[in-house]
Design an enzyme around this catalytic site. Structure first.
Site, PDB file in Angstrom:
ATOM      1  N   GLU A 139      -2.130 -22.879  14.829  1.00  0.00           N
ATOM      2  CA  GLU A 139      -3.161 -23.381  14.150  1.00  0.00           C
ATOM      3  C   GLU A 139      -4.189 -22.125  14.017  1.00  0.00           C
ATOM      4  OE1 GLU A 139      -6.861 -26.980  14.359  1.00  0.00           O
ATOM      5  OE2 GLU A 139      -5.918 -25.913  16.158  1.00  0.00           O
ATOM      6  N   LYS A 239      -5.339 -32.350   9.592  1.00  0.00           N
ATOM      7  CA  LYS A 239      -5.649 -32.743  11.013  1.00  0.00           C
ATOM      8  C   LYS A 239      -6.767 -33.809  10.719  1.00  0.00           C
ATOM      9  CE  LYS A 239      -7.725 -30.630  14.958  1.00  0.00           C
ATOM     10  NZ  LYS A 239      -7.846 -29.299  15.448  1.00  0.00           N
ATOM     11  N   CYS A 272      -3.242 -29.866  17.299  1.00  0.00           N
ATOM     12  CA  CYS A 272      -4.220 -29.452  18.085  1.00  0.00           C
ATOM     13  C   CYS A 272      -4.893 -30.686  19.099  1.00  0.00           C
ATOM     14  CB  CYS A 272      -5.160 -28.562  17.910  1.00  0.00           C
ATOM     15  SG  CYS A 272      -6.140 -27.816  19.201  1.00  0.00           S
TER      16      CYS A 272
END
Length: 570
Positions: A139, A239, A272
């Protein structure tokens, strides 16, 4: 011992080679032979007696790969027949914007991003020489971080929907404007003949008729993309659980993204902070065909419970999947820790000193093997586990009714036991009890959760360990409900040092750790000295209690934990 800056293999048998700054590991879950080492910093060879048939073919393929010559379809086919594929993750030291708050031109942004993409391309070609079939990048690795919504705009690519339009950016570069990054990634996938997963910023125009449309007329997303080995854009994931990312929008609907590969079946994808939440991380695993996860991340380590490699490995173990995790590398910000994790073993990299990126390559089972369950060990053949079962069955301290669990503190567990105390750990107020002596059993409770420890220590060290419990809402750097049972080494010998970040330890334990958890989503963690991952010997449910069993630690224990998530209470 491994020197700093090298990927750390698990202590299970494996086949490994280190060359040209690239760490290449090829594991064999079937390898039951002797392990011969010529120094971890060079290589480890696993010798198997009497290998034959398909297994001999598998070993031949491994041997060829370890020498860096398995680049053809024939060699990959041999590995595929043996039930394996070859994966890579790259921990990238990103070249960052000197002033991320300053607005620059698209051309200036591309000049910076191309420096990172040049490094990506070098890693793709290094991986291609090792027969890699899929590679994952971290990321924020292309554009960096700490932007405002306005200053990141020149770094954003336009993203068409691959569900509506079939597109190969490398072969059709002029089809859409502002897609230079996508074009380069697509061409890398073609050049390396591999699936490629990367993270970038993307933009999408919206209109006033859309009630969620921002005032500047566009959505901005933190986006993962996956390309096939022919450069086609397979899919993207935006995300959902942003972590203080003011430059990006949260999608109106959660993307539940999976994609198929010819070499390993179905993969899932998220980013993440998503790993701590039900949607999409757990939701996509409702599909039993999803056995592999690609996971770009920019994770800041936080011990003793949430180091990057710690949560990556715990997720793989908890759900019985392979996790290909690529973290960004900025040690000054506490950002390091990447790995290729299976439920049984891990190949990882964690380095707080080096200023360079690192490529990990590993052979991965198409069907991840699972850990031993509670039903496969009996007290008749295992005295330690038998003692655990006896304690569990005779313990009257906790009883469940229809609504909640009631724990009686005044039980035999607390007779002659050390007093409990409170200390902050991971910004939460844990209740803890010291672990004294060479062996014993302890209990500590908080709200509806009681945690238990049965332990034996070969030798005592001049270190303080505690058994801790937390059952409540975590509210710092994110809001989510957790239940945790943890054995941790304290920062010093004083009780108020318990919960501090520690990476080195000498105390070795054989232990059972268990608790009466109110959730089935429990992440098991065993971390030992020098940021070394270890695998539990056994996990499972017994009498409404979830337990972790471990013996024979190779180095001192830093953390052993059962990290439970109650998603419905977030």
């Amino acid at each position: 011992m491994l020197s700093r800056g090298e990927a750390r293999p698990s202590r299970r048998p494996l086949l490994a080679a280190l060359s040209s700054g690239v760490s290449t590991y090829f594991s064999s879950a079937k390898c039951e032979g002797r392990m011969r080492t010529t120094g971890w910093s060079r290589f480890t060879v696993c010798i198997m007696p009497g290998a034959g048939g398909a297994l001999a073919l598998f070993l031949l393929g491994c041997s060829a790969l370890a020498r860096g010559i398995c680049t053809g379809e024939r060699c990959q086919a041999a590995l595929g027949e043996a039930g394996y594929y070859v994966a890579a993750v790259y921990e990238h030291q990103a070249i960052l914007s000197p002033n991320p708050l300053e607005f620059i031109t698209r051309q200036q942004a591309l000049e910076l991003m191309n420096q990172n993409l040049d490094i990506y391309e070098q890693q793709v070609m290094a991986a291609a020489q090792k027969g890699v079939q899929i590679i994952v990048f971290p990321e924020d690795g292309i554009h960096g971080f700490n932007f405002t919504r306005t200053s990141i705009y020149p770094f954003l690519d336009f993203m068409p929907s691959p569900k509506q339009i079939r597109w190969n950016p490398c072969l059709e570069p002029h089809r859409f404007n502002d897609t230079e990054v996508l074009q380069r990634l697509s061409c890398m996938a073609i050049k390396g003949e591999m699936f490629l997963v990367a993270n970038l910023g993307t933009k999408q125009t919206c209109f006033s008729s859309d009630p969620g449309c921002p005032s500047d007329g566009r959505y901005q997303f933190n986006t993962n993309v996956v390309f096939s080995n022919n450069g086609t854009l397979v899919d993207y994931y935006r995300k959902h659980n942003l972590y203080f990312e003011a430059a990006f929008n949260t999608p109106a609907r959660v993307d539940h993204i999976t994609f198929d590969t010819p070499f390993a079946g179905k993969f899932g994808m998220f980013t993440c902070f998503d790993i701590l939440f039900f949607d999409p991380a757990v939701w996509i695993l409702r599909d039993p065909e999803v056995k592999h996860i690609v996971y770009p991340t920019a994770w800041m380590n936080q011990l003793p419970l949430l180091a990057a490699i710690q949560i990556q490995k715990a997720f793989a173990t908890a759900f019985g999947v392979n996790v290909l995790a690529a973290n960004i590398h900025h040690p000054s910000l506490g950002m390091t820790g990447s790995g290729i994790h299976t439920p049984l073993e891990s190949f990882w990299y964690h380095d707080m000193v080096s200023s360079h990126g690192h490529l990990i390559i590993a052979q991965v089972a198409k069907n991840p093997p699972g850990l031993i369950g509670a039903e496969n060990t009996t007290s008749k053949t295992d005295p330690s586990h038998g003692k655990f079962l006896k304690l569990l069955s005779s313990d009257p301290s906790c009883e469940k009714d229809a609504q909640e669990v009631h724990c009686d503190q005044a039980t035999k567990w607390n007779v002659n036991a050390p007093p409990t105390f409170h200390s902050e750990m991971m910004y939460d107020n844990f209740t803890l009890v010291p672990i004294w002596g060479k062996e014993g059993s302890l209990q500590v409770c908080s709200n509806s959760l009681c945690c238990y420890l049965l332990y034996k220590r070969p030798t005592l060290t001049k270190e303080l360990y505690t058994l801790g419990v937390f059952d409540g809402l975590h509210t710092v750097h994110g809001t989510y409900y957790i239940q945790v049972c943890a054995v941790v080494k304290c920062g010093g010998l004083a009780l108020d040092t318990c919960g501090q970040e520690v990476t080195e330890a000498e105390g070795v334990f054989d232990f059972h750790l268990w608790g009466n958890f109110s959730t089935s989503y429990i992440f098991p963690m065993v971390l030992t000295s020098g940021m070394t991952l270890d695998t539990p010997e056994q996990l499972g449910w017994e009498n409404d209690h979830y337990f972790l069993r471990k013996s024979g630690l190779s180095s001192g224990l830093v953390t052993a934990a059962l990290y439970g998530r109650l998603y419905e209470r977030d």
